[in-house]
Design an enzyme around this catalytic site. Structure first.
Site, PDB file in Angstrom:
ATOM      1  N   SER A   1      29.573  80.582  61.666  1.00  0.00           N
ATOM      2  CA  SER A   1      30.600  81.163  62.555  1.00  0.00           C
ATOM      3  C   SER A   1      30.449  82.680  62.551  1.00  0.00           C
ATOM      4  CB  SER A   1      31.976  80.773  62.012  1.00  0.00           C
ATOM      5  OG  SER A   1      32.999  81.527  62.614  1.00  0.00           O
TER       6      SER A   1
ATOM      7  N   TYR B   1      39.234  79.177  56.585  1.00  0.00           N
ATOM      8  CA  TYR B   1      38.078  79.021  57.486  1.00  0.00           C
ATOM      9  C   TYR B   1      37.033  80.102  57.192  1.00  0.00           C
ATOM     10  CZ  TYR B   1      35.550  78.280  61.908  1.00  0.00           C
ATOM     11  OH  TYR B   1      34.591  78.012  62.855  1.00  0.00           O
TER      12      TYR B   1
HETATM   13  P1  NAP Z   1      35.784  70.773  67.925  1.00  0.00           P
HETATM   14  O1  NAP Z   1      35.642  70.442  69.360  1.00  0.00           O
HETATM   15  O2  NAP Z   1      37.139  70.924  67.300  1.00  0.00           O
HETATM   16  O3  NAP Z   1      34.889  69.783  67.057  1.00  0.00           O
HETATM   17  C1  NAP Z   1      34.982  69.689  65.667  1.00  0.00           C
HETATM   18  C2  NAP Z   1      34.364  68.377  65.264  1.00  0.00           C
HETATM   19  O4  NAP Z   1      34.518  68.183  63.842  1.00  0.00           O
HETATM   20  C3  NAP Z   1      35.047  67.189  65.938  1.00  0.00           C
HETATM   21  O5  NAP Z   1      34.084  66.217  66.223  1.00  0.00           O
HETATM   22  C4  NAP Z   1      35.989  66.738  64.838  1.00  0.00           C
HETATM   23  O6  NAP Z   1      36.430  65.420  64.959  1.00  0.00           O
HETATM   24  C5  NAP Z   1      35.100  66.909  63.639  1.00  0.00           C
HETATM   25  N1  NAP Z   1      35.872  66.805  62.419  1.00  0.00           N
HETATM   26  C6  NAP Z   1      36.842  67.607  61.985  1.00  0.00           C
HETATM   27  N2  NAP Z   1      37.360  67.138  60.834  1.00  0.00           N
HETATM   28  C7  NAP Z   1      36.678  66.002  60.542  1.00  0.00           C
HETATM   29  C8  NAP Z   1      36.751  65.045  59.505  1.00  0.00           C
HETATM   30  N3  NAP Z   1      37.646  65.139  58.508  1.00  0.00           N
HETATM   31  N4  NAP Z   1      35.889  63.999  59.523  1.00  0.00           N
HETATM   32  C9  NAP Z   1      34.999  63.849  60.529  1.00  0.00           C
HETATM   33  N5  NAP Z   1      34.894  64.719  61.546  1.00  0.00           N
HETATM   34  C10 NAP Z   1      35.725  65.786  61.562  1.00  0.00           C
HETATM   35  O7  NAP Z   1      35.129  72.175  67.675  1.00  0.00           O
HETATM   36  P2  NAP Z   1      33.667  72.744  67.914  1.00  0.00           P
HETATM   37  O8  NAP Z   1      33.854  74.090  68.456  1.00  0.00           O
HETATM   38  O9  NAP Z   1      32.784  71.793  68.616  1.00  0.00           O
HETATM   39  O10 NAP Z   1      33.231  72.901  66.397  1.00  0.00           O
HETATM   40  C11 NAP Z   1      32.003  72.471  65.863  1.00  0.00           C
HETATM   41  C12 NAP Z   1      31.608  73.387  64.727  1.00  0.00           C
HETATM   42  O11 NAP Z   1      31.363  74.687  65.245  1.00  0.00           O
HETATM   43  C13 NAP Z   1      32.673  73.548  63.653  1.00  0.00           C
HETATM   44  O12 NAP Z   1      32.066  73.608  62.389  1.00  0.00           O
HETATM   45  C14 NAP Z   1      33.293  74.894  64.003  1.00  0.00           C
HETATM   46  O13 NAP Z   1      33.878  75.510  62.900  1.00  0.00           O
HETATM   47  C15 NAP Z   1      32.075  75.635  64.483  1.00  0.00           C
HETATM   48  N6  NAP Z   1      32.330  76.809  65.316  1.00  0.00           N
HETATM   49  C16 NAP Z   1      32.962  76.706  66.515  1.00  0.00           C
HETATM   50  C17 NAP Z   1      33.172  77.863  67.255  1.00  0.00           C
HETATM   51  C18 NAP Z   1      33.851  77.850  68.585  1.00  0.00           C
HETATM   52  O14 NAP Z   1      34.086  78.933  69.128  1.00  0.00           O
HETATM   53  N7  NAP Z   1      34.176  76.729  69.155  1.00  0.00           N
HETATM   54  C19 NAP Z   1      32.733  79.091  66.778  1.00  0.00           C
HETATM   55  C20 NAP Z   1      32.096  79.145  65.553  1.00  0.00           C
HETATM   56  C21 NAP Z   1      31.880  78.002  64.829  1.00  0.00           C
HETATM   57  P3  NAP Z   1      37.852  65.128  65.664  1.00  0.00           P
HETATM   58  O15 NAP Z   1      37.643  65.311  67.133  1.00  0.00           O
HETATM   59  O16 NAP Z   1      38.154  63.724  65.250  1.00  0.00           O
HETATM   60  O17 NAP Z   1      38.826  66.130  65.105  1.00  0.00           O
END
Ligand code: NAP
Length: 250
Positions: free
Chosen positions: A142, A155
């Site tokens: 991140s 986080y």
């Molecule tokens: P997202 O749409 O919220 O996806 C997060 C994923 O993690 C979902 O599939 C979620 O499942 C899963 N997850 C969370 N807790 C879990 C658990 N206990 N067991 C199994 N699966 C779990 O967000 P995203 O943006 O795609 O995030 C993906 C990664 O990128 C994360 O590590 C996030 O921190 C990182 N990231 C995102 C951003 C951004 O701007 N979006 C920036 C930097 C880093 P559910 O749908 O069931 O909750």
């Protein structure tokens, strides 16, 4: 041919958080690049399954506990015969003033974003060593692997640590032909940033600071994810690559 080095033909990947957002985009990119993908999610990855067909297999698991790890690896090997790539993408964020930040919000985030990531990575790396194949591990980091953020102490702790252990594991496992690298997405339009994008003031502040002038999308991550999973990155070890529209350089 250089483009052949980016192919994932014959490779088997595990991608966590495959039902939505960045994880879903990575599953799609890997299948397009020729891989078979096991997507791990706590809710069924129905949409991803419909999109990718027989090249995709969904394992349901709640990654807030490490107990699920052996079955993820076993089911992958049973279904597709081996493992070559692991993408630790699943992650959670909890927002609360640090003065009031609860132990629950600390543990929830650290368990999913760091503890399970480490032990799943260890299990997959053991498999790589047993296969004598080497392999690729990609940790989704991140901007908060580099910066402090606001109201997100657990986080930031987890994502700073992810960047740190990406280097540790790369140092230890390069000798087995295992590449451990990270991708640090900038501000991407997914569920993770829904609350931020709904907050008019914070959203405008963030957008004004992104040189590319827009929020990122899951598609923006695909090139980096394929590169770090492919033999085109065989001499890249322990590095976390920002895909951020220029945010960090600002
Ligand atoms: P997202 O749409 O919220 O996806 C997060 C994923 O993690 C979902 O599939 C979620 O499942 C899963 N997850 C969370 N807790 C879990 C658990 N206990 N067991 C199994 N699966 C779990 O967000 P995203 O943006 O795609 O995030 C993906 C990664 O990128 C994360 O590590 C996030 O921190 C990182 N990231 C995102 C951003 C951004 O701007 N979006 C920036 C930097 C880093 P559910 O749908 O069931 O909750």
């Amino acid at each position: 041919m250089i483009l052949d080095k980016f192919s994932l033909k014959g490779k088997v990947a595990i991608v966590t958080g495959s039902n939505t957002g960045l994880g879903q985009g990575i599953c799609k990119a890997y299948v397009e690049a020729g891989a078979k993908v096991v997507g791990v999610s706590r809710r069924p990855s129905t949409e991803t399954e419909e999109m990718l067909g027989a090249s995709f297999h969904n394992v349901i698991a709640d990654l807030s506990t490490v107990n699920v790890i052996p079955s993820i690896v076993e089911e992958t090997v049973k279904k597709f015969g081996r493992v070559d790539i692991l993408v630790n993408n699943a992650g959670v964020i909890k927002r609360e003033d640090s003065l009031e930040f609860s132990e629950e919000n600390w543990d929830t985030v650290l368990n999913v974003n760091l503890k399970t990531v480490f032990f799943l990575t260890q299990a997959v790396a053991k498999r790589f060593v047993a296969q004598k194949s080497g392999g690729k591990i990609i940790n989704i980091a991140s901007m908060l692997s580099y910066q402090g953020g606001i109201r997100v102490p657990s986080y930031t702790a987890s994502k700073s640590a992810i960047r740190g252990i990406t280097m540790t594991l790369a140092n230890e496992w390069a000798k087995y032909g295992i590449n451990v690298n990270g991708i640090a997405p900038g501000y991407m339009a997914t569920n993770n940033t829904e609350a931020l994008r709904q907050d008019g003031e914070r959203s405008a502040d963030i957008l004004a600071r992104i040189p590319a002038g827009r929020w990122g999308t899951p598609e923006d991550l695909e090139g980096a994810a394929v590169f770090l999973a492919s033999s085109a990155s065989d001499y890249v070890n322990g590095f976390t690559l920002a895909v951020d529209g220029g945010w960090l350089g600002r």
